[in-house]
Design a protein around this motif. Sequence first.
Motif, PDB file in Angstrom:
ATOM      1  N   HIS A 182     -37.574  86.315   9.427  1.00 31.79           N
ATOM      2  CA  HIS A 182     -37.574  86.464   7.967  1.00 31.79           C
ATOM      3  C   HIS A 182     -36.208  87.052   7.622  1.00 31.79           C
ATOM      4  CE1 HIS A 182     -38.581  88.002   3.981  1.00 31.79           C
ATOM      5  NE2 HIS A 182     -39.657  87.224   4.012  1.00 31.79           N
ATOM      6  N   PRO A 183     -35.644  86.646   6.495  1.00 31.84           N
ATOM      7  CA  PRO A 183     -34.314  87.179   6.147  1.00 31.84           C
ATOM      8  C   PRO A 183     -34.269  88.708   6.057  1.00 31.84           C
ATOM      9  CG  PRO A 183     -34.987  85.428   4.618  1.00 31.84           C
ATOM     10  CD  PRO A 183     -36.125  85.632   5.568  1.00 31.84           C
ATOM     11  N   LYS A 184     -35.398  89.337   5.725  1.00 34.20           N
ATOM     12  CA  LYS A 184     -35.384  90.806   5.593  1.00 34.20           C
ATOM     13  C   LYS A 184     -35.596  91.520   6.923  1.00 34.20           C
ATOM     14  CE  LYS A 184     -38.107  91.045   1.348  1.00 34.20           C
ATOM     15  NZ  LYS A 184     -39.277  91.743   0.788  1.00 34.20           N
ATOM     16  N   LEU A 185     -36.018  90.761   7.954  1.00 37.58           N
ATOM     17  CA  LEU A 185     -36.489  91.392   9.194  1.00 37.58           C
ATOM     18  C   LEU A 185     -35.414  91.464  10.277  1.00 37.58           C
ATOM     19  CD1 LEU A 185     -38.980  92.427  10.914  1.00 37.58           C
ATOM     20  CD2 LEU A 185     -39.305  90.030  11.569  1.00 37.58           C
ATOM     21  N   SER A 186     -35.250  92.660  10.861  1.00 37.77           N
ATOM     22  CA  SER A 186     -34.429  92.794  12.073  1.00 37.77           C
ATOM     23  C   SER A 186     -35.334  93.301  13.177  1.00 37.77           C
ATOM     24  CB  SER A 186     -33.337  93.852  11.925  1.00 37.77           C
ATOM     25  OG  SER A 186     -32.648  93.694  10.744  1.00 37.77           O
ATOM     26  N   GLN A 187     -35.170  92.745  14.351  1.00 37.58           N
ATOM     27  CA  GLN A 187     -35.962  93.215  15.490  1.00 37.58           C
ATOM     28  C   GLN A 187     -35.088  94.045  16.416  1.00 37.58           C
ATOM     29  OE1 GLN A 187     -38.677  90.751  17.607  1.00 37.58           O
ATOM     30  NE2 GLN A 187     -38.659  89.159  16.031  1.00 37.58           N
ATOM     31  N   VAL A 188     -35.637  95.149  16.876  1.00 33.00           N
ATOM     32  CA  VAL A 188     -34.931  95.993  17.831  1.00 33.00           C
ATOM     33  C   VAL A 188     -35.825  96.142  19.052  1.00 33.00           C
ATOM     34  CG1 VAL A 188     -33.998  98.298  18.242  1.00 33.00           C
ATOM     35  CG2 VAL A 188     -33.766  97.260  15.977  1.00 33.00           C
ATOM     36  N   LEU A 189     -35.358  95.654  20.191  1.00 31.99           N
ATOM     37  CA  LEU A 189     -36.136  95.776  21.422  1.00 31.99           C
ATOM     38  C   LEU A 189     -35.744  97.071  22.115  1.00 31.99           C
ATOM     39  CD1 LEU A 189     -36.142  92.130  22.805  1.00 31.99           C
ATOM     40  CD2 LEU A 189     -38.039  93.386  21.782  1.00 31.99           C
ATOM     41  N   HIS A 190     -36.771  97.815  22.527  1.00 33.33           N
ATOM     42  CA  HIS A 190     -36.502  99.110  23.142  1.00 33.33           C
ATOM     43  C   HIS A 190     -37.584  99.390  24.189  1.00 33.33           C
ATOM     44  CE1 HIS A 190     -34.750 103.010  23.456  1.00 33.33           C
ATOM     45  NE2 HIS A 190     -35.880 103.632  23.169  1.00 33.33           N
ATOM     46  N   ALA A 191     -37.198 100.088  25.263  1.00 35.40           N
ATOM     47  CA  ALA A 191     -38.157 100.299  26.346  1.00 35.40           C
ATOM     48  C   ALA A 191     -38.657 101.744  26.426  1.00 35.40           C
ATOM     49  CB  ALA A 191     -37.525  99.895  27.682  1.00 35.40           C
ATOM     50  N   ASP A 192     -37.769 102.713  26.251  1.00 36.06           N
ATOM     51  CA  ASP A 192     -38.163 104.109  26.454  1.00 36.06           C
ATOM     52  C   ASP A 192     -38.438 104.789  25.115  1.00 36.06           C
ATOM     53  OD1 ASP A 192     -38.542 106.715  27.073  1.00 36.06           O
ATOM     54  OD2 ASP A 192     -36.591 107.040  28.018  1.00 36.06           O
ATOM     55  N   PHE A 193     -39.722 104.901  24.784  1.00 34.68           N
ATOM     56  CA  PHE A 193     -40.087 105.440  23.475  1.00 34.68           C
ATOM     57  C   PHE A 193     -40.093 106.960  23.436  1.00 34.68           C
ATOM     58  CE2 PHE A 193     -41.138 101.082  23.169  1.00 34.68           C
ATOM     59  CZ  PHE A 193     -40.876 100.773  21.843  1.00 34.68           C
ATOM     60  N   LEU A 194     -39.746 107.588  24.581  1.00 39.38           N
ATOM     61  CA  LEU A 194     -39.557 109.039  24.538  1.00 39.38           C
ATOM     62  C   LEU A 194     -38.115 109.369  24.168  1.00 39.38           C
ATOM     63  CD1 LEU A 194     -41.573 110.182  27.689  1.00 39.38           C
ATOM     64  CD2 LEU A 194     -42.186 110.508  25.282  1.00 39.38           C
ATOM     65  N   ASP A 195     -37.266 108.349  24.146  1.00 38.04           N
ATOM     66  CA  ASP A 195     -35.855 108.565  23.816  1.00 38.04           C
ATOM     67  C   ASP A 195     -35.367 107.440  22.905  1.00 38.04           C
ATOM     68  OD1 ASP A 195     -33.211 109.167  23.638  1.00 38.04           O
ATOM     69  OD2 ASP A 195     -32.719 108.538  25.701  1.00 38.04           O
ATOM     70  N   LEU A 196     -35.291 107.771  21.622  1.00 44.84           N
ATOM     71  CA  LEU A 196     -34.870 106.745  20.662  1.00 44.84           C
ATOM     72  C   LEU A 196     -33.384 106.843  20.313  1.00 44.84           C
ATOM     73  CD1 LEU A 196     -38.003 106.612  18.383  1.00 44.84           C
ATOM     74  CD2 LEU A 196     -37.211 104.868  19.937  1.00 44.84           C
ATOM     75  N   ALA A 197     -32.674 107.744  21.026  1.00 48.49           N
ATOM     76  CA  ALA A 197     -31.241 107.902  20.732  1.00 48.49           C
ATOM     77  C   ALA A 197     -30.494 106.562  20.794  1.00 48.49           C
ATOM     78  CB  ALA A 197     -30.620 108.924  21.679  1.00 48.49           C
ATOM     79  N   PRO A 198     -30.784 105.679  21.783  1.00 48.82           N
ATOM     80  CA  PRO A 198     -30.024 104.421  21.838  1.00 48.82           C
ATOM     81  C   PRO A 198     -30.223 103.521  20.613  1.00 48.82           C
ATOM     82  CG  PRO A 198     -31.197 104.819  23.916  1.00 48.82           C
ATOM     83  CD  PRO A 198     -31.688 105.836  22.941  1.00 48.82           C
ATOM     84  N   VAL A 199     -31.324 103.705  19.862  1.00 47.96           N
ATOM     85  CA  VAL A 199     -31.546 102.832  18.689  1.00 47.96           C
ATOM     86  C   VAL A 199     -31.377 103.612  17.379  1.00 47.96           C
ATOM     87  CG1 VAL A 199     -33.067 101.262  19.963  1.00 47.96           C
ATOM     88  CG2 VAL A 199     -34.085 103.141  18.683  1.00 47.96           C
ATOM     89  N   ARG A 200     -30.829 104.806  17.481  1.00 45.64           N
ATOM     90  CA  ARG A 200     -30.688 105.657  16.303  1.00 45.64           C
ATOM     91  C   ARG A 200     -29.919 104.957  15.176  1.00 45.64           C
ATOM     92  NH1 ARG A 200     -29.911 111.835  15.640  1.00 45.64           N
ATOM     93  NH2 ARG A 200     -28.677 111.764  13.767  1.00 45.64           N
ATOM     94  N   SER A 201     -28.875 104.229  15.542  1.00 46.40           N
ATOM     95  CA  SER A 201     -28.080 103.569  14.488  1.00 46.40           C
ATOM     96  C   SER A 201     -28.904 102.499  13.763  1.00 46.40           C
ATOM     97  CB  SER A 201     -26.803 102.962  15.077  1.00 46.40           C
ATOM     98  OG  SER A 201     -27.157 101.989  16.019  1.00 46.40           O
ATOM     99  N   ASP A 202     -29.892 101.910  14.443  1.00 39.92           N
ATOM    100  CA  ASP A 202     -30.749 100.906  13.786  1.00 39.92           C
ATOM    101  C   ASP A 202     -31.700 101.556  12.774  1.00 39.92           C
ATOM    102  OD1 ASP A 202     -30.106  98.395  15.337  1.00 39.92           O
ATOM    103  OD2 ASP A 202     -30.658  99.735  16.973  1.00 39.92           O
ATOM    104  N   LEU A 203     -31.908 102.858  12.951  1.00 43.36           N
ATOM    105  CA  LEU A 203     -32.853 103.552  12.071  1.00 43.36           C
ATOM    106  C   LEU A 203     -32.155 104.127  10.833  1.00 43.36           C
ATOM    107  CD1 LEU A 203     -34.782 105.537  14.868  1.00 43.36           C
ATOM    108  CD2 LEU A 203     -35.285 103.262  13.955  1.00 43.36           C
ATOM    109  N   ALA A 204     -30.832 104.103  10.847  1.00 39.75           N
ATOM    110  CA  ALA A 204     -30.067 104.689   9.742  1.00 39.75           C
ATOM    111  C   ALA A 204     -30.456 104.018   8.429  1.00 39.75           C
ATOM    112  CB  ALA A 204     -28.580 104.523   9.996  1.00 39.75           C
ATOM    113  N   GLY A 205     -30.599 104.834   7.387  1.00 38.56           N
ATOM    114  CA  GLY A 205     -30.920 104.287   6.059  1.00 38.56           C
ATOM    115  C   GLY A 205     -32.407 104.075   5.838  1.00 38.56           C
ATOM    116  N   ALA A 206     -33.235 104.439   6.829  1.00 39.50           N
ATOM    117  CA  ALA A 206     -34.690 104.224   6.673  1.00 39.50           C
ATOM    118  C   ALA A 206     -35.260 105.156   5.603  1.00 39.50           C
ATOM    119  CB  ALA A 206     -35.395 104.474   7.997  1.00 39.50           C
ATOM    120  N   ASP A 207     -36.094 104.600   4.735  1.00 39.79           N
ATOM    121  CA  ASP A 207     -36.809 105.398   3.731  1.00 39.79           C
ATOM    122  C   ASP A 207     -38.217 105.739   4.215  1.00 39.79           C
ATOM    123  OD1 ASP A 207     -34.821 105.211   1.544  1.00 39.79           O
ATOM    124  OD2 ASP A 207     -35.260 103.064   1.720  1.00 39.79           O
TER     125      ASP A 207
END
Length: 223
Positions: free
Chosen positions: A41-66
């Motif tokens: 979907h044009p609005k959707l971005s997918q982020v694949l991640h394995a270690d859910f105890l450490d979200l630091a590697p995907v922190r930039s994908d979370l920027a701007g979240a409301d």
Amino acid sequence: MNIVVFGGSGLIGDGFLQECLRADDVTRVVAVGRTRLDLTHPKLSQVLHADFLDLAPVRSDLAGADACFWALGVSSAGMDPEDYERITYGYTTAAAQTLHDVNPHLTFVYVSGGGTDSTERGRMRWARVKGRTENAVISTFSHGYALRPGFVLPSHEARSKTAAYRWGGAAVTPLVPLLKLLRLGPVLTTDTARLGRAALHLARRGHHRRVLENRDINTAAAL
Ligand SMILES: NC(=O)c1ccc[n+]([C@@H]2O[C@H](COP(=O)([O-])OP(=O)(O)OC[C@H]3O[C@@H](n4cnc5c(N)ncnc54)[C@H](OP(=O)(O)O)[C@@H]3O)[C@@H](O)[C@H]2O)c1
């Protein structure tokens, strides 16, 4: 709004995604998970991640979240208690901390379930663990909420990956007309579209309750 969804490959998370994607005021949806979604979907971005105890590697994908809608979870049935605790409490609170760093005013909607024990002292282990998780989310965010659905019926194509929930849904579906007649439908059952609309309502307007039982979910979904 910019919304992050965890658990989008499951039944309830799929409902969150579908309702976010169709909402005019949602401009971006970020689905974080370990499994690639068969959804574009044009609005959707997918982020694949394995270690859910450490979200630091995907922190930039979370920027701007409301808002974050959290449907990542498992049934405790047949599960090692430590694994259940790690996934239920550990993953949720690790993400909550990272998201709080990103935006302390974020709305965090956590799906726990009917029967969750806020006192954290009851007899049922799963209910205590979910209660502790709810309490952590609510104390981390001034806009932290818990949704406690009863039986969740699918509104879209997705089905629960958890057998116990699939059986529960299948058992309840033929009883829906009877429950309606007895006026028990709103108390015991909801569906994934209503869960999605209720979560969106919380993100838009908030709620005087921090914990929404099944009936409150159905009411919020209709607002
Ligand atoms: N369905 C119901 O009737 C119902 C009722 C009350 C409460 N709930 C609660 O609502 C939540 C979601 O239920 P659901 O029926 O939507 O579940 P589901 O269909 O089984 O989906 C679970 C989601 O969590 C993810 N997940 C599970 N274990 C994971 C792990 N170790 N690491 C990363 N991701 C993991 C799954 O990802 P993968 O696709 O990668 O496995 C999937 O996205 C659960 O906490 C459940 O207890 C459900």
